[in-house]
Design an enzyme around this catalytic site. Structure first.
Site, PDB file in Angstrom:
ATOM      1  N   CYS A   1       6.062  11.514  -7.337  1.00 16.38           N
ATOM      2  CA  CYS A   1       5.047  11.926  -8.294  1.00 16.38           C
ATOM      3  C   CYS A   1       3.661  11.737  -7.684  1.00 16.38           C
ATOM      4  O   CYS A   1       3.375  10.690  -7.094  1.00 16.38           O
ATOM      5  CB  CYS A   1       5.187  11.110  -9.583  1.00 16.38           C
ATOM      6  SG  CYS A   1       3.943  11.460 -10.820  1.00 16.38           S
TER       7      CYS A   1
ATOM      8  N   HIS B   1       1.715   4.890  -3.852  1.00 22.01           N
ATOM      9  CA  HIS B   1       2.975   5.458  -4.322  1.00 22.01           C
ATOM     10  C   HIS B   1       3.190   4.980  -5.755  1.00 22.01           C
ATOM     11  O   HIS B   1       2.981   3.800  -6.056  1.00 22.01           O
ATOM     12  CB  HIS B   1       4.116   4.986  -3.409  1.00 22.01           C
ATOM     13  CG  HIS B   1       5.469   5.421  -3.844  1.00 22.01           C
ATOM     14  ND1 HIS B   1       5.926   6.710  -3.692  1.00 22.01           N
ATOM     15  CD2 HIS B   1       6.485   4.727  -4.413  1.00 22.01           C
ATOM     16  CE1 HIS B   1       7.157   6.792  -4.143  1.00 22.01           C
ATOM     17  NE2 HIS B   1       7.520   5.607  -4.595  1.00 22.01           N
TER      18      HIS B   1
ATOM     19  N   ASN C   1       0.707   1.119  -1.509  1.00 22.40           N
ATOM     20  CA  ASN C   1       1.098   2.193  -0.597  1.00 22.40           C
ATOM     21  C   ASN C   1       0.742   3.570  -1.150  1.00 22.40           C
ATOM     22  O   ASN C   1       1.209   4.580  -0.625  1.00 22.40           O
ATOM     23  CB  ASN C   1       2.604   2.128  -0.320  1.00 22.40           C
ATOM     24  CG  ASN C   1       2.972   0.941   0.547  1.00 22.40           C
ATOM     25  OD1 ASN C   1       2.183   0.499   1.370  1.00 22.40           O
ATOM     26  ND2 ASN C   1       4.174   0.406   0.355  1.00 22.40           N
TER      27      ASN C   1
END
EC number: 3.1.2.-
Length: 412
Positions: A347, A312, A310
């Site tokens: 992040c 992420h 994803n």
């Protein structure tokens, strides 16, 4: 000899004084027939007829015996087929036996593979049903998943939590083309992100231990979902680890949190369990002042393999970064037994982070408390955390203290 005896059994013996009859092809029989009258003994006469098969050709000429003389004639007709006997009409049993053997060998190989697979402790086991929504999976702790103490690392446990969560969704038919996303979530570019994680460790599994993980989901507020895990020892049934988490939805394109759409809620609500979290710790996390931190680790950056499908950063990586600033002497004398982590911001690929750790003056018995901060170098908070530590082997009643794994194998 056996074939000749079997063949002769199908031909009748002539009565005494019977002269040989012409063969099938007139006076040129395809076999050599010699009738004779042996001497009779005192018990009675015995009539015997000997039949000897001969090749129909000798040096290109047909050979036969007629009225006691041997005559030859050039063979001008087509060669006659060999005589049909009982043996020659039997099927080719070797081909049948070979086919049967091949089938049995293939079946035995397949059965061996299935039997071996069913005995592996780390494969996906049949999920048990508790109100149709709970899931269970077994794992074997491997050598590359442990640390210097021969126990599974906190990162290993987090990866196991993630694996069982995805397999749970897959078993329910909710896993679409995304990483833990339902079909309706994929249509709306929504993904799950964890906002809070809590872990309590009674005892760490060690190398060779087989553990069983049970997980389920429940509702958390109006726009959240909680997921709980229990890790137990497969041999003794002892509860080793408890963990609970809170999840929210984020738009994959805008990278902002989103409400749960009604269509998505209809997909997931039927699988919610009405139960309290396995860990209920309402203590608030205090934000650290970087200037008063006991230990700081700078220059932390995400690598390419830290991102999931994803795009992420995997939540396991945040914990690893958080522990980067813990002093080495803490790891040498104590073990992590409790963790609370709150995620504040995502992040990015180009982010540069710093990890800050400070010892909490308050204590709980022989346990030490530490406060943590993970932030960007520009000052924005990424995550807040609190860890609890106890003296090593204080909670170890398994492989480390006994010298044996849950399977009975020595770890020395």
């Amino acid at each position: 000899m056996v074939a000749a005896a079997a063949s002769s059994a199908f031909f009748s013996f002539p009565t005494p004084g019977t002269s040989p009859k012409p063969g099938k092809f007139g006076n040129w029989p395809s076999s050599l027939s010699i009738p004779f009258n042996p001497k009779s003994n005192h018990n009675g006469g015995i009539q015997v007829k000997a039949n000897a098969s001969a090749h129909p050709k000798a040096n290109g000429s047909a050979v036969s015996l007629k009225a006691g003389s041997l005559e030859t004639q050039e063979d001008t007709s087509s060669p006659s087929p060999p005589p049909r006997t009982f043996i020659s009409q039997l099927p080719d049993w070797s081909m049948l036996v070979s086919a049967i053997t091949t089938v049995f060998v293939a079946a035995e190989k397949q059965w061996t593979m299935l039997d071996r697979k069913s005995k592996r402790p780390d494969v996906l086991v049949e999920p048990f049903v508790q109100d149709g929504v709970s899931f269970r999976q077994s794992f074997s702790i491997r050598s590359y998943e442990i640390g210097v103490d021969r126990t599974a690392s906190i990162e290993t446990l987090m990866n196991i939590f993630q694996e069982t969560s995805l397999n749970h969704c897959k078993s329910l038919g909710l896993l679409n083309d995304g990483f833990g996303r339902t079909p309706e979530m994929c249509k709306r570019d929504l993904i799950w992100v964890v906002t809070k994680m809590q872990i309590e460790v009674n005892r760490y599994p060690t190398w060779g231990d087989t553990i069983e993980v049970t997980t389920w989901v429940s509702e958390s507020g109006k726009n959240g979902m909680s997921r709980d895990w229990l890790i137990s020892d497969c041999h003794s049934g002892e509860i080793l680890i408890r963990a609970t988490s809170v999840w929210a939805m984020m738009n994959q394109k805008t990278r902002r949190l989103s409400k749960i759409p009604d269509e998505v809620r209809q997909e997931i609500v039927p699988y919610f369990v009405d139960s309290a979290p396995v860990i209920e710790d309402d203590r608030k996390l205090h934000k650290l002042d970087v200037k008063t931190g006991d230990s700081i680790r700078n220059g932390l950056t995400p690598r390419w393999n830290d991102f999931d499908v994803n795009q992420h950063v995997n939540n396991v990586k945040y914990i690893a970064w958080l522990l980067k600033s813990v002093p080495t002497e803490v790891f040498e004398t104590q073990e992590l037994c409790g963790l609370t982590l709150e995620y504040r911001r995502e992040c990015r690929r180009d982010s540069v982070l710093e990890s800050v750790t400070a010892m909490d003056p308050s204590k709980e018995g022989d346990r030490s408390l530490y406060q943590h901060l993970l932030r960007l170098e520009n000052g924005a908070d990424i995550a807040l955390g609190r860890t609890e530590w106890r003296p090593k082997n204080a909670g170890a009643t398994g492989a480390v203290s006994t010298g044996k794994t849950s399977n009975g194998n020595s770890v020395s």
